[in-house]
Design a protein around this motif. Structure first.
Motif, PDB file in Angstrom:
ATOM      1  N   ASN A 235       0.271  -0.938  -0.005  1.00 15.93           N
ATOM      2  CA  ASN A 235      -0.115   0.159  -0.088  1.00 15.93           C
ATOM      3  C   ASN A 235       0.970   1.632   0.250  1.00 15.93           C
ATOM      4  O   ASN A 235       1.801   1.111   1.190  1.00 15.93           O
ATOM      5  CB  ASN A 235      -0.704   0.165   1.590  1.00 15.93           C
ATOM      6  CG  ASN A 235      -1.809  -0.872   1.441  1.00 15.93           C
ATOM      7  OD1 ASN A 235      -2.228  -1.574  -0.226  1.00 15.93           O
ATOM      8  ND2 ASN A 235      -2.171  -1.582   1.773  1.00 15.93           N
ATOM      9  N   SER A 238      -0.155   6.944  -1.578  1.00 15.38           N
ATOM     10  CA  SER A 238      -0.765   8.239  -2.868  1.00 15.38           C
ATOM     11  C   SER A 238      -1.874   7.103  -2.574  1.00 15.38           C
ATOM     12  O   SER A 238      -2.468   7.818  -3.970  1.00 15.38           O
ATOM     13  CB  SER A 238       0.768   8.334  -3.690  1.00 15.38           C
ATOM     14  OG  SER A 238       0.640   7.386  -4.347  1.00 15.38           O
ATOM     15  N   GLY A 239      -2.527   6.399  -2.475  1.00 22.41           N
ATOM     16  CA  GLY A 239      -3.540   5.414  -2.284  1.00 22.41           C
ATOM     17  C   GLY A 239      -3.509   4.318  -4.194  1.00 22.41           C
ATOM     18  O   GLY A 239      -4.514   3.673  -3.922  1.00 22.41           O
ATOM     19  N   GLU A 240      -2.522   3.908  -3.585  1.00 25.34           N
ATOM     20  CA  GLU A 240      -2.204   3.145  -4.702  1.00 25.34           C
ATOM     21  C   GLU A 240      -1.520   1.722  -4.017  1.00 25.34           C
ATOM     22  O   GLU A 240      -1.606   1.526  -2.393  1.00 25.34           O
ATOM     23  CB  GLU A 240      -0.471   3.594  -5.252  1.00 25.34           C
ATOM     24  CG  GLU A 240      -0.582   4.285  -6.187  1.00 25.34           C
ATOM     25  CD  GLU A 240      -1.442   4.631  -7.581  1.00 25.34           C
ATOM     26  OE1 GLU A 240      -1.594   2.758  -8.192  1.00 25.34           O
ATOM     27  OE2 GLU A 240      -1.455   5.513  -8.057  1.00 25.34           O
ATOM     28  N   HIS A 285      -6.184   1.890  -7.920  1.00 22.34           N
ATOM     29  CA  HIS A 285      -5.989   2.797  -7.342  1.00 22.34           C
ATOM     30  C   HIS A 285      -7.053   3.859  -7.041  1.00 22.34           C
ATOM     31  O   HIS A 285      -8.593   3.891  -7.705  1.00 22.34           O
ATOM     32  CB  HIS A 285      -5.429   4.122  -8.696  1.00 22.34           C
ATOM     33  CG  HIS A 285      -5.213   5.223  -8.176  1.00 22.34           C
ATOM     34  ND1 HIS A 285      -4.341   5.832  -7.660  1.00 22.34           N
ATOM     35  CD2 HIS A 285      -5.720   6.480  -7.997  1.00 22.34           C
ATOM     36  CE1 HIS A 285      -4.217   6.850  -7.726  1.00 22.34           C
ATOM     37  NE2 HIS A 285      -5.571   7.223  -8.065  1.00 22.34           N
ATOM     38  N   LEU A 286      -7.266   4.318  -6.169  1.00 21.87           N
ATOM     39  CA  LEU A 286      -8.411   4.575  -4.510  1.00 21.87           C
ATOM     40  C   LEU A 286      -8.478   5.933  -4.752  1.00 21.87           C
ATOM     41  O   LEU A 286      -7.456   6.518  -4.317  1.00 21.87           O
ATOM     42  CB  LEU A 286      -8.433   4.210  -3.971  1.00 21.87           C
ATOM     43  CG  LEU A 286      -8.612   2.612  -3.863  1.00 21.87           C
ATOM     44  CD1 LEU A 286      -8.465   1.923  -1.952  1.00 21.87           C
ATOM     45  CD2 LEU A 286      -9.601   2.294  -4.644  1.00 21.87           C
ATOM     46  N   SER A 287      -9.426   6.542  -5.030  1.00 24.91           N
ATOM     47  CA  SER A 287      -9.731   8.317  -4.811  1.00 24.91           C
ATOM     48  C   SER A 287     -10.814   8.541  -3.764  1.00 24.91           C
ATOM     49  O   SER A 287     -11.941   7.407  -3.813  1.00 24.91           O
ATOM     50  CB  SER A 287      -9.861   9.403  -5.967  1.00 24.91           C
ATOM     51  OG  SER A 287     -10.672   9.031  -6.716  1.00 24.91           O
ATOM     52  N   SER A 288     -11.341   9.616  -3.707  1.00 24.04           N
ATOM     53  CA  SER A 288     -12.400   9.889  -3.256  1.00 24.04           C
ATOM     54  C   SER A 288     -14.093   9.465  -3.711  1.00 24.04           C
ATOM     55  O   SER A 288     -15.112   8.968  -3.291  1.00 24.04           O
ATOM     56  CB  SER A 288     -12.371  11.430  -2.749  1.00 24.04           C
ATOM     57  OG  SER A 288     -12.640  11.951  -3.682  1.00 24.04           O
ATOM     58  N   LYS A 291     -12.840   4.563  -9.409  1.00 23.86           N
ATOM     59  CA  LYS A 291     -11.644   3.488  -8.272  1.00 23.86           C
ATOM     60  C   LYS A 291     -11.236   2.716  -9.126  1.00 23.86           C
ATOM     61  O   LYS A 291     -11.928   3.323 -10.604  1.00 23.86           O
ATOM     62  CB  LYS A 291     -11.793   2.475  -7.501  1.00 23.86           C
ATOM     63  CG  LYS A 291     -11.372   1.198  -7.507  1.00 23.86           C
ATOM     64  CD  LYS A 291     -12.324   0.403  -6.632  1.00 23.86           C
ATOM     65  CE  LYS A 291     -11.363  -1.192  -6.069  1.00 23.86           C
ATOM     66  NZ  LYS A 291     -11.947  -2.553  -5.912  1.00 23.86           N
TER      67      LYS A 291
END
Length: 672
Positions: A235, A238-240, A285-288, A291
């Motif tokens: 992990n 930066s969300g990767e 890769h995740l963001s608010s 995905k």
């Protein structure tokens, strides 16, 4: 998950049944709008190292598990369909054998699975195509531990059975590493009463005065299975997220003699060997609000089946030397995008490229300079889906999934699936669900190309499925929780594929049936805190599943039309109950399958049916917490009431048997 009701003393390991908090269904995941699914708790999956996923499903779900005996082929079927109508994924990759279309669940140790769920009927379209009955979703995940960890479990059971499990882990802020290994072995020589044979009782004048069913031993049924699973997860800040799961299987199993075999075990060698590697690489890769994920995988399977017998001169002669190799390359890309709290859009594209070689080395026919030794075929399988999920109000959710698939060069029509759910009452969290979908399943490679008998002119199977149901959840935090569901389903499958005998002396598949499967599924779960130290948990399932052949008669003598399909019980039920006190735990498991017919005509003459049976298992566990390690001691009794039963015709099953387990988890760096 609610906090435990009471804190155990410092010197004792925690052993409670968690009481779930009641969730407001208006905030349920949008991904699960209208979905009919069964999720399995991690405690169920890790009950003991001797269990396979087949054992877990037998006692904890309403689907039918068909077992050919202890440590032999076990398949599962949803809602009156066949095992090939059940799709199985592991970390997103389909693991159904492309030759047979089914999965052997006896070869999946439950200790290797961290998340497991069933997608019933229509709900499988959200995951993959081809699941006319449903789908089984299996996956692994990171432990999220800090530092080094070790767990070792030793199991010893009846019939000289030994099971060993070892897990090594390491974790820090970014990395999680895990190595798991399971090794199981046994001569597997259990006793059973053979109801397919009769022995005569003679008096002093050699006159028959009675008969009895003899008690025999399971012959030529030994097994040695090794599984190794390596995982690595990373992990980034930066969300990767990156993941690797690599699973190796080395199996050597004898196939037990049938209850109708009269020869000596030394005169036969009936053996199956398998080497399988499965690996999946993943990136997320995740963001608010969105995905993106990608996966790549590979499966290699080498299988050998050898049948030898003594020709009468003391020398074993090879009758069958079957060899098959399967290579599968897998890739998948997924995307999710949220618009506010009311819309979720998803898209997915996956590909499975199968390369299969199947042959019998005892059969070599010459055609010019080329040897024909079975078949050597490849097939690409593409699947793509898009979905839109909409929640206009807190109480209502609507989901539309569109999927399309290609097998080889043939495309399916668009596969639609519509899901709707709504909260009828917040008090009691009563939710109504409904769904409908179309689905298709293509013939397997053996259906098309097996020699002799394959039929390249087979049509794909197609069907419509309808679901409707209610669920509820009530409880008081820290006191009790009660949840349950009831669902009705109706499924129509056309061009059902079945293998039938031919005038040339071998079997060949044909599209002959239209099948109507319908019924009811019930589930309920209860957890109660009887006091600060006593806890009770119960879970039950029930299904009623008529599955009727509504095709046209093949001949005037065909009596299968209007009859229940073979090996499909109309009724199946399970019940588990666990009572825990401090560090003690008593677990009882029960399952029931109703009568199953072995012939499509439902003829009760000869061996035309298998009687219903009830199975009970019980176990008692004690946990200890020492300065240097946590220990557990567990004793289990399987087939508690010594039931005499068969799951498949002429395949012997064991009577009462026992297992003992010792688990050790060292406390690295703890102060003594």
């Amino acid at each position: 998950m609610a906090a435990p009701l009471a804190t155990q003393a410092q010197e004792e390991p925690r052993r409670t049944i968690p009481i779930k908090e009641v969730t407001v269904y208006g905030r349920r995941p949008m991904k699960e709008i209208g979905v009919q699914q069964t999720k399995f708790d991690s405690v169920v999956l890790k009950e003991n190292i001797a269990l396979s996923i087949a054992d877990v499903l037998t006692f904890n779900s309403s689907i039918f598990v068909k077992s050919y005996g202890r440590a032999t082929l076990s398949t599962v079927a949803f809602r009156g369909t066949s095992p090939s109508h059940t799709q199985v994924t592991w970390n997103g990759m389909r693991i159904n054998n492309p030759m047979l279309g089914m999965t052997d669940f006896s070869m999946i140790p439950s200790y290797f699975i961290d998340d497991a769920s069933l997608l019933h009927g229509t709900s499988s379209v959200s995951e993959t195509g081809g699941g006319l009955g449903g789908a089984v979703r299996l996956s692994t995940k990171a432990l999220q531990n800090e530092g080094f960890g070790l767990q070792y479990v030793q199991g010893v059971g009846s019939f000289q059975t030994f099971d060993e499990f070892l897990r090594l882990t390491y974790g820090n802020k970014n990395w999680q590493l895990s190595t798991r290994a399971v090794y199981s072995s046994s001569p597997n020589e259990y006793k059973y009463r053979n109801h397919d044979k009769k022995e005569n009782i003679y008096d002093d004048n050699n006159t028959i005065v009675g008969q009895y069913y003899p008690v025999e031993r399971n012959r030529s049924g030994s097994f040695k299975d090794l599984h190794i699973l390596q995982e690595a997860y990373y992990n980034s800040d930066s969300g990767e997220r990156f993941g690797l799961s690599a699973w190796y299987i080395n199996s050597n199993r004898e196939l037990p003699m049938l209850t109708t075999d009269y020869g000596e075990a030394a005169e036969f060698d009936n053996r199956q060997r398998e080497h399988t590697f499965r690996g999946v690489l993943s990136w997320d890769h995740l963001s608010s609000t969105w995905k993106v994920a990608a996966k790549a995988g590979y499966i290699h399977t080498w299988m050998a089946y050898d049948y030898k017998r003594d020709a009468g001169n003391g020398i074993m002669t090879s009758m069958t030397r079957s060899r098959s190799k399967v290579n599968t390359f897998y890739g998948q890309v997924d995307g999710e995008y949220y618009i506010g709290s009311k819309w979720l859009f998803t898209a997915s594209v996956s590909a499975h490229q199968h390369l299969v070689e199947s042959r019998d080395k005892n059969i070599i026919l010459q055609q010019g300079d080329k040897a024909i030794v079975g078949y050597n075929k490849g097939r690409i399988e593409l699947s793509g889906s898009v979905s839109a999920k909409w929640r206009p109000t807190e109480r209502l959710g609507v989901s539309l999934v569109l999927r399309e698939e290609m097998f080889g060069t043939e495309w399916t029509p668009v596969i639609p699936a519509l899901f709707v759910d709504g909260v009828l009452s917040k008090r009691g969290n009563i939710v109504a669900k409904a769904s409908l979908s179309r689905n298709f399943r293509f013939p397997t490679l053996n259906d098309l190309y097996f020699l002799p008998g394959g039929n390249p002119d087979l049509k794909r199977e197609s069907g419509w499925t309808y679901d409707a149901g209610l669920s509820f959840a009530v409880g008081r935090e820290g006191s009790y929780s009660l949840s349950g569901s009831a669902s009705w389903f109706d499924s129509h499958v056309k061009d059902w594929i079945i293998w039938l005998p031919t005038t040339k002396g071998f079997f060949s598949p044909r599209n002959i049936k239209s099948v109507h499967a319908y019924g009811v599924e019930l589930e309920a779960e209860l957890a109660v805190a009887l006091s600060d130290e006593w806890h009770l948990g119960m879970n039950g399932t029930f299904s009623w599943t008529p599955s009727i052949n509504e095709g046209e008669p093949m001949s005037p003598a065909d009596k299968s039309v209007g009859k229940q399909l073979p090996y499909v019980p109309e009724i199946s039920a399970t019940l588990t109950g666990e009572l825990s006190y401090r560090t003690w735990s008593l677990l009882y498991k029960w399952c029931h399958y109703s009568e199953r017919y072995t012939m499509s005509s439902n003829d009760l003459s000869l061996s035309g049916n298998l009687p219903p049976y009830y199975m009970s298992n019980i176990s008692l566990e004690k946990r200890f917490s020492l300065a240097w390690a946590d220990l557990s001691l567990k004793g289990a009794v399987n087939n508690l009431f010594d039931e005499e039963y068969l799951s498949v015709l002429s395949r012997p099953m064991p009577g009462i048997n026992f297992e003992f387990f010792l688990g050790i988890t060292p406390k690295w760096g703890s102060k003594k």
